[in-house]
Scaffold this motif. Structure first.
Motif, short mmCIF file in Angstrom:
data_model
loop_
_atom_site.label_atom_id
_atom_site.label_comp_id
_atom_site.label_asym_id
_atom_site.label_seq_id
_atom_site.Cartn_x
_atom_site.Cartn_y
_atom_site.Cartn_z
N PHE A 218 10.53 12.04 0.35
CA PHE A 218 9.69 10.78 0.35
C PHE A 218 8.68 10.95 1.29
CE2 PHE A 218 13.94 10.74 -1.30
CZ PHE A 218 14.10 9.62 -2.21
N GLY A 219 7.36 10.56 1.03
CA GLY A 219 6.42 10.33 1.92
C GLY A 219 6.21 9.24 2.91
N GLU A 220 5.58 8.32 2.60
CA GLU A 220 5.39 6.96 3.28
C GLU A 220 6.76 5.95 2.75
OE1 GLU A 220 1.38 5.56 2.87
OE2 GLU A 220 0.53 7.36 3.39
N ALA A 221 7.62 5.92 3.95
CA ALA A 221 8.57 5.02 3.55
C ALA A 221 8.22 3.70 3.62
CB ALA A 221 9.93 5.27 4.46
N ASP A 222 7.40 3.31 4.69
CA ASP A 222 6.93 1.65 4.93
C ASP A 222 8.42 1.11 5.10
OD1 ASP A 222 4.39 2.49 4.64
OD2 ASP A 222 4.32 2.16 2.64
N GLY A 223 9.18 1.50 5.68
CA GLY A 223 10.57 0.69 5.87
C GLY A 223 11.44 0.66 4.76
N GLU A 224 11.08 1.29 3.72
CA GLU A 224 11.91 1.31 2.28
C GLU A 224 13.12 2.46 2.57
OE1 GLU A 224 9.41 1.48 -1.13
OE2 GLU A 224 8.94 -0.49 -1.25
N HIS A 225 14.03 2.21 2.03
CA HIS A 225 15.22 3.29 2.03
C HIS A 225 14.84 4.30 1.13
CE1 HIS A 225 18.10 0.50 3.86
NE2 HIS A 225 17.64 -0.44 3.02
N ARG A 226 15.32 5.60 1.61
CA ARG A 226 15.04 6.89 1.17
C ARG A 226 15.72 7.20 -0.15
NH1 ARG A 226 10.98 9.95 3.88
NH2 ARG A 226 10.13 8.87 5.67
N ILE A 227 15.59 6.47 -1.31
CA ILE A 227 16.69 6.54 -2.27
C ILE A 227 15.84 6.66 -3.71
CG2 ILE A 227 18.53 5.03 -1.16
CD1 ILE A 227 17.66 2.93 -3.15
N ALA A 228 16.84 7.41 -4.57
CA ALA A 228 16.00 7.64 -6.05
C ALA A 228 16.06 6.47 -6.89
CB ALA A 228 16.64 8.94 -6.72
N THR A 229 15.27 5.55 -6.64
CA THR A 229 15.19 4.29 -7.18
C THR A 229 14.52 4.94 -8.58
OG1 THR A 229 12.95 3.95 -6.76
CG2 THR A 229 14.97 2.81 -5.50
N TYR A 230 14.49 4.00 -9.84
CA TYR A 230 13.90 4.09 -11.08
C TYR A 230 12.64 4.35 -10.79
CZ TYR A 230 12.91 3.68 -15.79
OH TYR A 230 12.55 3.90 -17.28
N LYS A 231 11.86 3.56 -9.99
CA LYS A 231 10.43 3.76 -9.85
C LYS A 231 10.02 5.01 -9.18
CE LYS A 231 7.86 0.33 -8.69
NZ LYS A 231 7.20 -1.01 -7.83
N ALA A 232 10.95 5.45 -8.30
CA ALA A 232 10.68 6.81 -7.64
C ALA A 232 10.98 8.03 -8.35
CB ALA A 232 11.74 6.70 -6.48
N LYS A 233 11.46 7.95 -9.53
CA LYS A 233 11.65 8.96 -10.40
C LYS A 233 10.94 9.02 -11.49
CE LYS A 233 16.53 10.25 -10.21
NZ LYS A 233 17.83 10.58 -10.91
N TRP A 234 10.19 7.68 -12.02
CA TRP A 234 9.71 7.66 -13.40
C TRP A 234 8.21 6.74 -13.13
CZ3 TRP A 234 12.06 10.90 -16.31
CH2 TRP A 234 13.26 10.96 -16.26
N ASP A 235 7.87 6.17 -12.10
CA ASP A 235 6.67 5.56 -12.06
C ASP A 235 5.63 6.45 -11.48
OD1 ASP A 235 4.64 3.82 -11.34
OD2 ASP A 235 5.70 2.12 -11.46
N GLU A 236 4.87 7.04 -12.19
CA GLU A 236 3.69 7.82 -11.49
C GLU A 236 2.86 7.44 -10.51
OE1 GLU A 236 3.89 11.09 -11.49
OE2 GLU A 236 5.68 11.12 -13.09
N GLU A 237 2.24 6.26 -10.88
CA GLU A 237 1.57 5.54 -10.00
C GLU A 237 2.31 5.08 -8.69
OE1 GLU A 237 -0.93 1.31 -9.52
OE2 GLU A 237 -0.45 2.16 -11.63
N TYR A 238 3.51 4.54 -8.74
CA TYR A 238 4.22 4.63 -7.37
C TYR A 238 4.67 5.70 -6.61
CZ TYR A 238 8.55 2.99 -4.67
OH TYR A 238 9.29 2.82 -3.73
N ARG A 239 5.07 6.69 -7.45
CA ARG A 239 5.22 8.02 -6.73
C ARG A 239 4.02 8.57 -6.08
NH1 ARG A 239 9.40 11.52 -8.51
NH2 ARG A 239 7.75 13.35 -8.58
N LYS A 240 3.08 8.37 -6.64
CA LYS A 240 1.51 8.84 -6.01
C LYS A 240 1.54 7.85 -4.70
CE LYS A 240 -1.64 10.10 -8.57
NZ LYS A 240 -2.99 9.93 -9.57
N ARG A 241 1.59 6.69 -4.86
CA ARG A 241 1.25 6.02 -3.67
C ARG A 241 2.11 6.11 -2.55
NH1 ARG A 241 1.69 1.33 -6.44
NH2 ARG A 241 3.81 0.73 -5.35
N LYS A 242 3.46 6.30 -2.93
CA LYS A 242 4.53 6.55 -1.73
C LYS A 242 4.29 8.06 -1.27
CE LYS A 242 5.93 2.12 -1.35
NZ LYS A 242 5.71 1.51 -0.20
N LYS A 243 3.83 8.93 -2.03
CA LYS A 243 3.77 10.17 -1.79
C LYS A 243 5.04 10.93 -1.93
CE LYS A 243 -0.23 10.56 1.55
NZ LYS A 243 -0.54 9.09 1.35
#
Length: 333
Positions: A218-243
């Motif tokens: 997990f790159g930029e957490a921005d206060g978010e929890h470092r967990i494998a959400t659905y978006k963290a696994k499958w949303d390429e745009e989200y993954r790129k934005r959050k590194k």
């Protein structure tokens, strides 16, 4: 050999030729990747999609008479919890197939039952409680916040979001109610284990090959929890934005051996066959916690399981062929 590739589909009216056009066009779907790999190995392949009815599947298999069915079904009638039923049907009709048995698929699907079995085998799992639909969550005193709330019977991080992490009993009640209403199933509430998110692929039966460990970073957490959400696994745009990236984990030989032993034990304890993946958390003091065991991981090319196989020296075609060989050898034993 004659191999039927069976998978759930959005195109139940398609015939083998329709799927083969997608295979030839290099369309990116796991079942098409598998089909291409099998044909590249010289197998005679029949592509069979399954949607709401089993009769067409059985008719096509009876006509084709495959030596092996490559079972890529992840759901039936849109419900992931029914994936075990396809293996049951194949077994009842006498077809040899790849992957885990109905028992392995059914047990590993249930996160609560999985944890109970793993704990019996002295594998660390997060403390947890299960709340059924209509049941008001009364948190056991040993279950300490923060907690993470998940659907009991889903996989691939379905139903997991930043809002899944709760900090008090009021938030817990709200999220459990959401799971009940959205997914029509029980909610499992687990202790949130802080640490590194690791995925370990395994291939084999009697002797298990443990593939190189993949880490979700997990790159930029921005206060978010470092967990494998659905978006963290499958949303390429989200993954790129959050590194957020999948990389090969660097761990000591001692930790790697501990992880391999834990994952192999979990594989056998849950009656997995041929291949599977274990999802872990590695804490700051190198304690290994098993979060989930996946008997039917995503087998698409250029995905984490295939990438790990390639890191171990197997091309994608060789990786798929290895699964075929394991299933055939198991069926001959």
């Amino acid at each position: 050999m004659k191999i039927a590739v069976v998978f759930d589909t959005l195109h139940p009216d398609w015939e083998d030729a329709d799927y083969k056009r997608e295979v030839d066009a290099k369309v990116e779907e796991a079942e098409y990747d598998v089909g291409r790999a099998l044909m590249a190995q010289g197998h005679e392949v029949l592509m069979v999609g399954v949607a709401d009815h089993l009769a067409p599947l059985l008719e096509r298999l009876a006509t084709f008479q495959p030596k092996l069915v490559f079972n890529g079904c992840e759901s039936f009638r849109g419900h992931a919890r029914h994936e075990y039923a396809l293996a049951t049907v194949l077994e009842m009709h006498g077809y040899r197939y790849t992957g885990s048995s109905p028992t392995g698929l059914l047990v590993a699907r249930n996160k609560s039952l999985t944890k109970k079995i793993l704990a019996h085998h002295e594998i660390r799992v997060p403390a947890f409680a299960e709340f059924r639909p209509g049941e008001k969550p009364v948190r056991p005193s040993e279950l300490r916040f923060p907690l993470i709330v998940k659907p009991l019977l889903e996989d691939a991080s379905v139903g997991i979001a930043q809002a899944s992490v709760v900090e008090d009993d009021e938030e817990l009640g709200v999220r459990v109610k959401f799971i009940h209403e959205k997914f029509h199933q029980a909610a499992i509430v687990e202790e949130l284990i802080e640490g590194r998110e690791l995925y370990v692929g395994l291939i084999g039966n009697g002797t298990i090959q443990v593939l190189p460990i993949v880490e979700l970073t997990f790159g930029e957490a921005d206060g978010e929890h470092r967990i494998a959400t659905y978006k963290a696994k499958w949303d390429e745009e989200y993954r790129k934005r959050k590194k957020i990236k999948n990389v090969f984990a660097k761990v000591s030989d001692e930790v790697a051996a501990k992880i391999a032993d834990t994952c192999t034990t979990a594989f056998h304890a849950l009656w997995l066959q041929d291949y599977g993946r274990v999802d872990l958390r590695l804490t700051h003091d190198d304690a290994v916690y098993v979060l989930e065991v996946n008997p039917n991981p995503f087998l698409a090319q250029e995905n984490e399981m295939a990438d790990a196989a390639e890191k171990a020296g197997m091309s994608y075609d060789a990786f798929i062929q290895r699964i075929v060989e394991e299933a055939v050898a198991r069926g001959s034993a």
